[in-house]
Motif scaffolding. Structure first.
Motif, PDB file in Angstrom:
ATOM      1  N   GLY A  71      36.808  57.557  47.773  1.00 46.16           N
ATOM      2  CA  GLY A  71      37.850  58.311  47.075  1.00 46.16           C
ATOM      3  C   GLY A  71      38.468  57.500  45.950  1.00 46.16           C
ATOM      4  N   HIS A  72      38.743  56.215  46.215  1.00 50.14           N
ATOM      5  CA  HIS A  72      39.296  55.338  45.180  1.00 50.14           C
ATOM      6  C   HIS A  72      38.301  55.150  44.035  1.00 50.14           C
ATOM      7  N   LEU A  73      37.030  55.047  44.371  1.00 52.68           N
ATOM      8  CA  LEU A  73      36.003  54.819  43.355  1.00 52.68           C
ATOM      9  C   LEU A  73      35.983  55.955  42.344  1.00 52.68           C
ATOM     10  N   ARG A  74      36.123  57.170  42.820  1.00 53.08           N
ATOM     11  CA  ARG A  74      36.133  58.322  41.913  1.00 53.08           C
ATOM     12  C   ARG A  74      37.385  58.327  41.042  1.00 53.08           C
ATOM     13  N   ARG A  75      38.524  57.970  41.631  1.00 49.88           N
ATOM     14  CA  ARG A  75      39.763  57.913  40.839  1.00 49.88           C
ATOM     15  C   ARG A  75      39.722  56.756  39.851  1.00 49.88           C
ATOM     16  N   LEU A  76      39.138  55.632  40.278  1.00 44.98           N
ATOM     17  CA  LEU A  76      39.026  54.471  39.398  1.00 44.98           C
ATOM     18  C   LEU A  76      38.169  54.792  38.187  1.00 44.98           C
ATOM     19  N   GLY A  77      37.133  55.611  38.393  1.00 48.26           N
ATOM     20  CA  GLY A  77      36.285  56.025  37.279  1.00 48.26           C
ATOM     21  C   GLY A  77      37.087  56.749  36.219  1.00 48.26           C
ATOM     22  N   ARG A  78      38.019  57.581  36.641  1.00 46.95           N
ATOM     23  CA  ARG A  78      38.854  58.301  35.672  1.00 46.95           C
ATOM     24  C   ARG A  78      39.791  57.345  34.938  1.00 46.95           C
ATOM     25  N   ARG A  79      40.301  56.321  35.651  1.00 45.59           N
ATOM     26  CA  ARG A  79      41.175  55.342  35.003  1.00 45.59           C
ATOM     27  C   ARG A  79      40.409  54.536  33.954  1.00 45.59           C
ATOM     28  N   LYS A  80      39.174  54.230  34.245  1.00 46.14           N
ATOM     29  CA  LYS A  80      38.377  53.431  33.308  1.00 46.14           C
ATOM     30  C   LYS A  80      38.112  54.184  32.010  1.00 46.14           C
ATOM     31  N   GLU A  81      38.091  55.504  32.078  1.00 44.74           N
ATOM     32  CA  GLU A  81      37.840  56.298  30.880  1.00 44.74           C
ATOM     33  C   GLU A  81      38.922  56.086  29.823  1.00 44.74           C
ATOM     34  N   SER A  82      40.135  55.756  30.255  1.00 42.01           N
ATOM     35  CA  SER A  82      41.232  55.544  29.304  1.00 42.01           C
ATOM     36  C   SER A  82      41.575  54.060  29.146  1.00 42.01           C
ATOM     37  N   TYR A  83      40.745  53.183  29.727  1.00 41.21           N
ATOM     38  CA  TYR A  83      41.002  51.745  29.665  1.00 41.21           C
ATOM     39  C   TYR A  83      40.816  51.240  28.240  1.00 41.21           C
ATOM     40  N   VAL A  84      41.680  50.324  27.820  1.00 40.53           N
ATOM     41  CA  VAL A  84      41.599  49.791  26.455  1.00 40.53           C
ATOM     42  C   VAL A  84      40.592  48.645  26.414  1.00 40.53           C
ATOM     43  N   GLY A  85      39.495  48.836  25.664  1.00 45.17           N
ATOM     44  CA  GLY A  85      38.467  47.805  25.548  1.00 45.17           C
ATOM     45  C   GLY A  85      37.537  47.784  26.745  1.00 45.17           C
ATOM     46  N   PRO A  86      36.642  46.803  26.818  1.00 42.75           N
ATOM     47  CA  PRO A  86      35.706  46.699  27.944  1.00 42.75           C
ATOM     48  C   PRO A  86      36.437  46.490  29.265  1.00 42.75           C
ATOM     49  N   TRP A  87      35.938  47.136  30.315  1.00 41.59           N
ATOM     50  CA  TRP A  87      36.470  46.943  31.658  1.00 41.59           C
ATOM     51  C   TRP A  87      35.587  45.954  32.393  1.00 41.59           C
ATOM     52  N   LEU A  88      36.214  44.905  32.963  1.00 43.92           N
ATOM     53  CA  LEU A  88      35.479  43.925  33.758  1.00 43.92           C
ATOM     54  C   LEU A  88      36.065  43.878  35.163  1.00 43.92           C
ATOM     55  N   PRO A  89      35.253  43.505  36.155  1.00 46.87           N
ATOM     56  CA  PRO A  89      35.769  43.373  37.520  1.00 46.87           C
ATOM     57  C   PRO A  89      36.845  42.298  37.598  1.00 46.87           C
ATOM     58  N   GLU A  90      37.672  42.398  38.633  1.00 46.20           N
ATOM     59  CA  GLU A  90      38.722  41.416  38.871  1.00 46.20           C
ATOM     60  C   GLU A  90      38.105  40.154  39.466  1.00 46.20           C
ATOM     61  N   PRO A  91      38.237  38.997  38.808  1.00 45.06           N
ATOM     62  CA  PRO A  91      37.603  37.770  39.326  1.00 45.06           C
ATOM     63  C   PRO A  91      38.337  37.225  40.544  1.00 45.06           C
ATOM     64  N   LEU A  92      37.574  36.592  41.437  1.00 49.37           N
ATOM     65  CA  LEU A  92      38.130  36.005  42.649  1.00 49.37           C
ATOM     66  C   LEU A  92      37.685  34.558  42.787  1.00 49.37           C
ATOM     67  N   LEU A  93      38.617  33.680  43.091  1.00 49.58           N
ATOM     68  CA  LEU A  93      38.250  32.324  43.486  1.00 49.58           C
ATOM     69  C   LEU A  93      37.606  32.401  44.861  1.00 49.58           C
ATOM     70  N   THR A  94      36.438  31.804  45.018  1.00 52.70           N
ATOM     71  CA  THR A  94      35.738  31.877  46.302  1.00 52.70           C
ATOM     72  C   THR A  94      35.414  30.478  46.815  1.00 52.70           C
ATOM     73  N   SER A  95      35.219  30.391  48.123  1.00 54.40           N
ATOM     74  CA  SER A  95      34.933  29.119  48.774  1.00 54.40           C
ATOM     75  C   SER A  95      33.443  28.800  48.712  1.00 54.40           C
ATOM     76  N   PRO A  96      33.054  27.536  48.949  1.00 54.56           N
ATOM     77  CA  PRO A  96      31.648  27.141  48.865  1.00 54.56           C
ATOM     78  C   PRO A  96      30.731  27.930  49.796  1.00 54.56           C
ATOM     79  N   ASP A  97      31.250  28.414  50.934  1.00 54.50           N
ATOM     80  CA  ASP A  97      30.375  29.121  51.862  1.00 54.50           C
ATOM     81  C   ASP A  97      29.882  30.445  51.293  1.00 54.50           C
ATOM     82  N   VAL A  98      30.605  31.010  50.332  1.00 57.80           N
ATOM     83  CA  VAL A  98      30.124  32.232  49.676  1.00 57.80           C
ATOM     84  C   VAL A  98      28.895  31.908  48.836  1.00 57.80           C
TER      85      VAL A  98
END
Length: 294
Positions: A71-98
């Protein structure tokens, strides 16, 4: 549920699988903030379940989180349509085991999350659940409201689509670190010639400012253009290596303050993609490590 023992079972199951559930939601959405919202919704639904009637807590929780994320994915798609400039994923700091879990690291890389953006919501759910988390077709069918036969067809289609957009050659962790180190040195010294030597001719630079901070509103394409933009950075920002989304990346600071996160896509010996996240709303989790699990 008023039984204290029952409540403990509910809470224990959720806490046990929380990192897995977050990872599923994040891979489906590319947004940690939205993934946290999905986890809250999942908890509320899980708290009302008769857990004694549930044989597999993990599978049941994954089904709930998938339904909420869809459900969120479909709503997020609509938000991206009005996003200013390129949309990129939110970066995450990850641990070495990842990074040690090659399949997990590949699935949460910035490059892969952008590939997943080209799938339909249902294709993305099916691909992630099947290819990354090994969920059975029958369970996926229950989560997305499709028949197992339809899910198999969707998985085949999504798998072919993703394979066509992946890097042509596999790159080891050592090669990624080497490419990042060479790139960092070239940018820090403003060495245009060296940059041109490590950038693919058709390299693409995407910068995500979200309309909040200054960023290019369209992709910058080609080694010459990208190198010129990057060479202007050496006198204004400091760069430090970090583990982001399971891969080597760079954190850029201006005056000691976090400015952006820069992730690379490496194909063979050349950098083919650069992803710079500058939107402050997407950098809020860069002060702590996020645990990701399969």
């Amino acid at each position: 549920m008023n039984d204290p023992a029952g409540v403990d079972v509910v809470t224990e199951a959720f806490v046990t699988h929380r990192n897995l559930l977050f990872t599923v939601a994040y891979e489906l959405l590319g947004s940690a903030a939205d993934a946290e919202d999905v986890l809250q919704e999942t908890w509320l639904r899980w708290a009302g379940v008769d857990v004694e009637a549930v044989r597999d807590h993990r599978a049941y929780l994954v089904r709930i989180v998938t339904s909420q994320a869809l459900g969120h994915l479909r709503r997020l798609g609509r938000r991206k349509e009005s996003y200013v400039g390129p949309w990129l994923p939110e970066p995450l700091l990850t641990s070495p085991d990842v990074a040690d879990d090659v399949e997990l690291a590949d699935s949460v890389s910035m490059a892969m999350l952008l590939v997943l953006e080209t799938l339909t919501p249902v294709e993305r759910v099916v691909f992630v659940l099947r290819e990354v988390f090994g969920v059975a077709y029958e369970e996926i069918a229950d989560a997305v409201g499709k028949t197992p036969a339809t899910v198999r067809q969707t998985a085949h289609r999504a798998r072919a689509h993703v394979a066509a957009q992946r890097p042509r050659t596999a790159v080891s962790a050592a090669e990624s670190r080497g490419a990042l180190a060479a790139f960092q040195e070239a940018v820090e010294t403003g060495d245009l010639r060296r940059l041109l030597g490590i950038l693919a001719p058709d390299v693409v630079l995407l910068t995500d400012g979200g309309g909040v901070v200054r960023a290019a509103l369209a992709p910058i394409v080609g080694a010459d253009e990208v190198a010129r933009v990057l060479c202007r950075l050496h006198s204004t920002v400091s760069l430090e290596p970090a583990q982001v989304n399971g891969h080597p990346a760079l954190i850029a600071r201006q005056g000691g303050e976090l400015d952006s996160v820069l992730a690379l896509r490496v194909d063979g010996s050349l950098i083919t993609g650069l992803y710079a996240v500058r939107n402050p709303e997407k950098l809020s989790r860069m002060d702590r490590v996020t645990a990701l699990r399969r």
